[in-house]
Design a protein around this motif. Structure first.
Motif, PDB file in Angstrom:
ATOM      1  N   ASP A   1       5.966  15.449   5.519  1.00 30.93           N
ATOM      2  CA  ASP A   1       7.019  14.446   5.619  1.00 30.93           C
ATOM      3  C   ASP A   1       7.127  13.763   4.252  1.00 30.93           C
ATOM      4  O   ASP A   1       6.470  12.756   3.989  1.00 30.93           O
ATOM      5  N   LEU A   2       7.958  14.346   3.386  1.00 29.57           N
ATOM      6  CA  LEU A   2       8.080  13.839   2.019  1.00 29.57           C
ATOM      7  C   LEU A   2       8.679  12.443   1.972  1.00 29.57           C
ATOM      8  O   LEU A   2       8.365  11.663   1.071  1.00 29.57           O
ATOM      9  N   ALA A   3       9.512  12.102   2.934  1.00 35.15           N
ATOM     10  CA  ALA A   3      10.068  10.747   2.972  1.00 35.15           C
ATOM     11  C   ALA A   3       8.954   9.731   3.240  1.00 35.15           C
ATOM     12  O   ALA A   3       8.934   8.656   2.635  1.00 35.15           O
ATOM     13  N   ALA A   4       8.021  10.074   4.107  1.00 34.49           N
ATOM     14  CA  ALA A   4       6.897   9.171   4.392  1.00 34.49           C
ATOM     15  C   ALA A   4       6.003   9.036   3.164  1.00 34.49           C
ATOM     16  O   ALA A   4       5.527   7.937   2.854  1.00 34.49           O
ATOM     17  N   VAL A   5       5.782  10.129   2.456  1.00 40.03           N
ATOM     18  CA  VAL A   5       4.995  10.078   1.214  1.00 40.03           C
ATOM     19  C   VAL A   5       5.695   9.172   0.210  1.00 40.03           C
ATOM     20  O   VAL A   5       5.069   8.318  -0.429  1.00 40.03           O
ATOM     21  N   ALA A   6       7.002   9.340   0.053  1.00 39.58           N
ATOM     22  CA  ALA A   6       7.767   8.518  -0.890  1.00 39.58           C
ATOM     23  C   ALA A   6       7.704   7.048  -0.499  1.00 39.58           C
ATOM     24  O   ALA A   6       7.531   6.179  -1.365  1.00 39.58           O
ATOM     25  N   ASN A   7       7.827   6.741   0.786  1.00 41.95           N
ATOM     26  CA  ASN A   7       7.757   5.351   1.235  1.00 41.95           C
ATOM     27  C   ASN A   7       6.391   4.745   0.945  1.00 41.95           C
ATOM     28  O   ASN A   7       6.291   3.589   0.515  1.00 41.95           O
ATOM     29  N   GLU A   8       5.343   5.500   1.165  1.00 43.59           N
ATOM     30  CA  GLU A   8       3.984   5.023   0.900  1.00 43.59           C
ATOM     31  C   GLU A   8       3.787   4.769  -0.595  1.00 43.59           C
ATOM     32  O   GLU A   8       3.257   3.732  -0.996  1.00 43.59           O
ATOM     33  N   ALA A   9       4.239   5.713  -1.418  1.00 50.16           N
ATOM     34  CA  ALA A   9       4.111   5.556  -2.873  1.00 50.16           C
ATOM     35  C   ALA A   9       4.950   4.375  -3.360  1.00 50.16           C
ATOM     36  O   ALA A   9       4.518   3.624  -4.231  1.00 50.16           O
ATOM     37  N   HIS A  10       6.123   4.203  -2.785  1.00 52.96           N
ATOM     38  CA  HIS A  10       6.993   3.099  -3.186  1.00 52.96           C
ATOM     39  C   HIS A  10       6.356   1.746  -2.863  1.00 52.96           C
ATOM     40  O   HIS A  10       6.389   0.819  -3.679  1.00 52.96           O
ATOM     41  N   ALA A  11       5.757   1.624  -1.691  1.00 49.10           N
ATOM     42  CA  ALA A  11       5.081   0.374  -1.312  1.00 49.10           C
ATOM     43  C   ALA A  11       3.932   0.084  -2.269  1.00 49.10           C
ATOM     44  O   ALA A  11       3.740  -1.056  -2.707  1.00 49.10           O
ATOM     45  N   TRP A  12       3.171   1.105  -2.624  1.00 48.14           N
ATOM     46  CA  TRP A  12       2.073   0.943  -3.582  1.00 48.14           C
ATOM     47  C   TRP A  12       2.624   0.511  -4.950  1.00 48.14           C
ATOM     48  O   TRP A  12       2.092  -0.396  -5.583  1.00 48.14           O
ATOM     49  N   PHE A  13       3.710   1.149  -5.379  1.00 43.02           N
ATOM     50  CA  PHE A  13       4.297   0.837  -6.679  1.00 43.02           C
ATOM     51  C   PHE A  13       4.799  -0.602  -6.719  1.00 43.02           C
ATOM     52  O   PHE A  13       4.670  -1.278  -7.748  1.00 43.02           O
ATOM     53  N   GLU A  14       5.353  -1.090  -5.639  1.00 49.27           N
ATOM     54  CA  GLU A  14       5.801  -2.486  -5.597  1.00 49.27           C
ATOM     55  C   GLU A  14       4.637  -3.445  -5.841  1.00 49.27           C
ATOM     56  O   GLU A  14       4.798  -4.475  -6.485  1.00 49.27           O
ATOM     57  N   GLY A  15       3.457  -3.094  -5.343  1.00 47.34           N
ATOM     58  CA  GLY A  15       2.270  -3.898  -5.619  1.00 47.34           C
ATOM     59  C   GLY A  15       1.921  -3.894  -7.091  1.00 47.34           C
ATOM     60  O   GLY A  15       1.556  -4.928  -7.670  1.00 47.34           O
ATOM     61  N   TYR A  16       2.045  -2.722  -7.714  1.00 47.37           N
ATOM     62  CA  TYR A  16       1.800  -2.621  -9.155  1.00 47.37           C
ATOM     63  C   TYR A  16       2.799  -3.476  -9.931  1.00 47.37           C
ATOM     64  O   TYR A  16       2.415  -4.222 -10.831  1.00 47.37           O
ATOM     65  N   VAL A  17       4.070  -3.362  -9.581  1.00 44.71           N
ATOM     66  CA  VAL A  17       5.120  -4.121 -10.266  1.00 44.71           C
ATOM     67  C   VAL A  17       4.813  -5.614 -10.190  1.00 44.71           C
ATOM     68  O   VAL A  17       4.835  -6.322 -11.200  1.00 44.71           O
ATOM     69  N   GLU A  18       4.511  -6.099  -9.014  1.00 42.79           N
ATOM     70  CA  GLU A  18       4.212  -7.518  -8.827  1.00 42.79           C
ATOM     71  C   GLU A  18       2.989  -7.940  -9.652  1.00 42.79           C
ATOM     72  O   GLU A  18       3.008  -8.978 -10.326  1.00 42.79           O
ATOM     73  N   THR A  19       1.939  -7.142  -9.615  1.00 41.56           N
ATOM     74  CA  THR A  19       0.710  -7.456 -10.353  1.00 41.56           C
ATOM     75  C   THR A  19       0.966  -7.468 -11.852  1.00 41.56           C
ATOM     76  O   THR A  19       0.556  -8.391 -12.561  1.00 41.56           O
ATOM     77  N   PHE A  20       1.665  -6.436 -12.345  1.00 39.32           N
ATOM     78  CA  PHE A  20       1.927  -6.336 -13.781  1.00 39.32           C
ATOM     79  C   PHE A  20       2.767  -7.511 -14.274  1.00 39.32           C
ATOM     80  O   PHE A  20       2.434  -8.158 -15.265  1.00 39.32           O
ATOM     81  N   ILE A  21       3.869  -7.790 -13.584  1.00 42.71           N
ATOM     82  CA  ILE A  21       4.769  -8.859 -14.020  1.00 42.71           C
ATOM     83  C   ILE A  21       4.049 -10.204 -13.994  1.00 42.71           C
ATOM     84  O   ILE A  21       4.146 -10.986 -14.938  1.00 42.71           O
ATOM     85  N   GLU A  22       3.315 -10.475 -12.922  1.00 42.73           N
ATOM     86  CA  GLU A  22       2.600 -11.748 -12.818  1.00 42.73           C
ATOM     87  C   GLU A  22       1.586 -11.900 -13.951  1.00 42.73           C
ATOM     88  O   GLU A  22       1.499 -12.947 -14.591  1.00 42.73           O
ATOM     89  N   LEU A  23       0.829 -10.862 -14.218  1.00 43.44           N
ATOM     90  CA  LEU A  23      -0.190 -10.900 -15.272  1.00 43.44           C
ATOM     91  C   LEU A  23       0.447 -11.096 -16.642  1.00 43.44           C
ATOM     92  O   LEU A  23       0.041 -11.964 -17.408  1.00 43.44           O
ATOM     93  N   ALA A  24       1.452 -10.280 -16.945  1.00 44.03           N
ATOM     94  CA  ALA A  24       2.086 -10.341 -18.264  1.00 44.03           C
ATOM     95  C   ALA A  24       2.840 -11.653 -18.463  1.00 44.03           C
ATOM     96  O   ALA A  24       2.836 -12.215 -19.562  1.00 44.03           O
ATOM     97  N   ALA A  25       3.485 -12.158 -17.418  1.00 39.72           N
ATOM     98  CA  ALA A  25       4.249 -13.403 -17.543  1.00 39.72           C
ATOM     99  C   ALA A  25       3.355 -14.600 -17.811  1.00 39.72           C
ATOM    100  O   ALA A  25       3.783 -15.582 -18.416  1.00 39.72           O
ATOM    101  N   LYS A  26       2.090 -14.523 -17.381  1.00 36.91           N
ATOM    102  CA  LYS A  26       1.130 -15.593 -17.670  1.00 36.91           C
ATOM    103  C   LYS A  26       0.622 -15.512 -19.102  1.00 36.91           C
ATOM    104  O   LYS A  26      -0.095 -16.402 -19.541  1.00 36.91           O
ATOM    105  N   GLY A  27       0.960 -14.423 -19.810  1.00 37.16           N
ATOM    106  CA  GLY A  27       0.476 -14.249 -21.179  1.00 37.16           C
ATOM    107  C   GLY A  27      -0.928 -13.692 -21.240  1.00 37.16           C
ATOM    108  O   GLY A  27      -1.553 -13.674 -22.301  1.00 37.16           O
ATOM    109  N   SER A  28      -1.436 -13.223 -20.111  1.00 34.29           N
ATOM    110  CA  SER A  28      -2.786 -12.671 -20.074  1.00 34.29           C
ATOM    111  C   SER A  28      -2.850 -11.349 -20.831  1.00 34.29           C
ATOM    112  O   SER A  28      -1.916 -10.559 -20.804  1.00 34.29           O
ATOM    113  N   THR A  29      -3.971 -11.121 -21.480  1.00 25.58           N
ATOM    114  CA  THR A  29      -4.201  -9.826 -22.138  1.00 25.58           C
ATOM    115  C   THR A  29      -5.386  -9.108 -21.493  1.00 25.58           C
ATOM    116  O   THR A  29      -5.861  -8.111 -22.017  1.00 25.58           O
ATOM    117  N   ASP A  30      -5.843  -9.604 -20.351  1.00 31.06           N
ATOM    118  CA  ASP A  30      -6.947  -8.992 -19.614  1.00 31.06           C
ATOM    119  C   ASP A  30      -6.368  -7.964 -18.638  1.00 31.06           C
ATOM    120  O   ASP A  30      -5.721  -8.329 -17.659  1.00 31.06           O
TER     121      ASP A  30
END
Length: 139
Positions: free
Chosen positions: A5-34
């Motif tokens: 079920d490639l649609a289910a795989v895509a949905n799972e990967a997309h949900a994971w990627f949204e977590g990455y996006v949120e984490t990256f933006i929050e970290l970078a917007a704070k000016g963190s280099t860690d």
């Protein structure tokens, strides 16, 4: 052979990627280099290709240094946030997906200073979803 079920795989990967996006933006917007909060989103080794170079980061230390470099560059650009435009997620098989997205990056005043299209190859590893390769696409 079972049908994937490639649609289910895509949905799972997309949900994971949204977590990455949120984490990256929050970290970078704070000016963190860690880069520590980002490390679990990537596999080691990881292949990274731009229009000018191809690099394989073969250790956690190399990955950490590469991410810290990117975070410093964003801090120096007065980074305020990003918008992930036009994400396209495609399941490739039971354990892999490709994610293509345009990053529109803004400074703290809300002015866009960079737009870059990136293709991520992701895999569901025993430790969870990870980016195993990234390519900066031609503009």
């Amino acid at each position: 052979m079972t049908q994937t079920d490639l649609a289910a795989v895509a949905n799972e990967a997309h949900a994971w990627f949204e977590g990455y996006v949120e984490t990256f933006i929050e970290l970078a917007a704070k000016g963190s280099t860690d880069p520590a909060p980002l490390l679990d989103y990537f596999s080691v080794p990881i292949s990274m290709t731009t229009g000018t170079a191809h690099t394989v980061l073969a250790s956690a230390e190399a990955l950490s240094q590469g991410l810290a470099h990117e975070l410093r560059a964003l801090r120096d650009a007065d980074y305020g946030g990003s918008t992930a435009l036009d994400p396209v997620v495609r399941g490739l098989n039971e354990r892999a997906a490709e994610i293509e997205v345009t990053w529109a990056r803004q400074d703290r005043q809300g002015r866009e200073f960079q737009r870059v299209r990136v293709l991520y190859l992701t895999a569901r590893t025993d430790a969870g979803w990870r980016t195993v390769a990234s390519v900066i696409l031609a503009g």
